[in-house]
Design a protein around this motif. Structure first.
Motif, short mmCIF file in Angstrom:
data_model
loop_
_atom_site.label_atom_id
_atom_site.label_comp_id
_atom_site.label_asym_id
_atom_site.label_seq_id
_atom_site.Cartn_x
_atom_site.Cartn_y
_atom_site.Cartn_z
N GLY A 59 37.19 -29.91 -50.81
CA GLY A 59 37.17 -29.76 -52.36
C GLY A 59 35.59 -29.29 -52.68
O GLY A 59 35.61 -28.77 -53.93
N ARG A 65 40.46 -27.17 -51.79
CA ARG A 65 40.57 -28.04 -52.96
C ARG A 65 41.93 -28.15 -53.22
O ARG A 65 42.41 -27.50 -54.15
CB ARG A 65 39.67 -27.73 -54.13
CG ARG A 65 39.44 -28.88 -55.22
CD ARG A 65 38.63 -28.56 -56.50
NE ARG A 65 37.11 -28.10 -56.02
CZ ARG A 65 36.36 -27.54 -56.45
NH1 ARG A 65 36.51 -26.80 -57.81
NH2 ARG A 65 35.19 -27.26 -56.18
N TYR A 69 43.62 -32.53 -57.70
CA TYR A 69 42.50 -32.89 -56.75
C TYR A 69 42.13 -34.25 -57.03
O TYR A 69 41.42 -34.58 -58.16
CB TYR A 69 41.14 -32.01 -56.77
CG TYR A 69 40.19 -32.30 -55.59
CD1 TYR A 69 40.66 -32.50 -54.20
CD2 TYR A 69 38.98 -32.49 -55.84
CE1 TYR A 69 39.80 -32.76 -53.36
CE2 TYR A 69 38.07 -32.83 -54.79
CZ TYR A 69 38.63 -32.93 -53.66
OH TYR A 69 37.86 -33.38 -52.52
#
Length: 266
Positions: A59, A65, A69
């Motif tokens: 991330g 990411r 998320y």
């Protein structure tokens, strides 16, 4: 620099220094809102001690990411374990700063075979100290509130809380950009919660461990480091000058790492 597919997510990593017979590799885990870039030239000083791996956590910055998320410390620790195994780098001396220190500690608790020794730079194990937990919950609430207004403000609010008023304005523009771009990671990591480990579990850590606190950080960090030192039999502690962004190449850190990379596995 290469990437590695770990637990279904692409992680960016770098290797520095040379592996040597009888020396453990070194893994560095960065804190919240940053990336491996934040270690700067200090990596070279650590790499003089042996093979050194730095990476961008899931991330963050150059690593993947996933969308939408969400993450937590358990997932981040499992990523670190999988990366060490993929790179044939376990057991390693693991250095973690702040949230990265919580990840490093979770790694040692969940995957003890991957960790030879730990260096924790103000890891926020706040469940050990009620006052520190209350302070950290306040930091989290204010940071998440800032993100509600403007998502990219999460990192700016966090820097203000941890490094002090005016600290954001003093950051070089590239660092400001990196922090702001990781605001979504800040929000996800905060929503994922703190690491909670009880003194009984900590007392069973049978590896060399260095706990580092800074003289100019918010007092909560020093209180947590003291509580961790009391709970972990093999822990050493060090108080260093400066703020929360403790240098990877602090003399106390380099001296400790130089010793433990050569020690046989416990």
């Amino acid at each position: 620099m290469p990437d590695c597919l770990v637990n279904g997510v692409r992680l960016h990593f770098e290797e520095h220094g040379q592996g040597q017979e009888g020396r453990a590799p070194i893994l560095c885990i960065h804190g919240m809102s940053t990336s491996a870039l934040v270690w700067g030239p200090s990596v070279a000083k650590v790499a003089a001690l042996g093979r050194t791996i730095v990476y961008d956590r899931r991330g963050c910055t150059r690593s993947e990411r996933p969308q939408p998320y969400a993450t937590n410390i358990t997932q981040q620790a499992d990523d670190a374990a999988a990366l060490l195994r993929a790179l044939d780098a376990a057991p390693a001396v693991v250095i973690g700063r702040s949230y990265g220190g919580e990840v490093a500690l979770a790694l040692a608790l969940r995957h003890p075979e991957t960790v030879r020794a730990l260096v924790l730079l103000e890891a926020g194990l706040v469940n050990l100290v009620p006052e520190a937990k209350a302070w950290a919950e306040g930091v989290m609430a204010r940071t998440l509130a800032a993100a509600e207004g403007e998502p990219s403000d999460a990192a700016k609010a966090l820097v203000h809380e941890i490094l002090g008023e005016g600290a954001w304005e003093k950051l070089p523009p590239p660092l400001q950009s990196m922090f702001a771009a990781n605001s979504a990671a800040v929000v996800a990591e905060m929503r994922g919660g703190f690491l909670e480990a009880e003194p009984e579990a900590l007392s069973k850590l049978g590896i060399p461990l260095l706990l580092v606190a800074s003289a100019e950080s918010p007092p909560a960090f020093r209180h947590v480091v003291a509580a961790m030192g009391a709970a972990i039999p093999m822990a050493r502690t060090a108080l260093v000058p400066g703020g929360h962004m403790i240098d990877l190449a602090e003399p106390a850190v380099l001296e400790f790492v130089a010793t433990v990379v050569r020690e046989p596995n416990p």
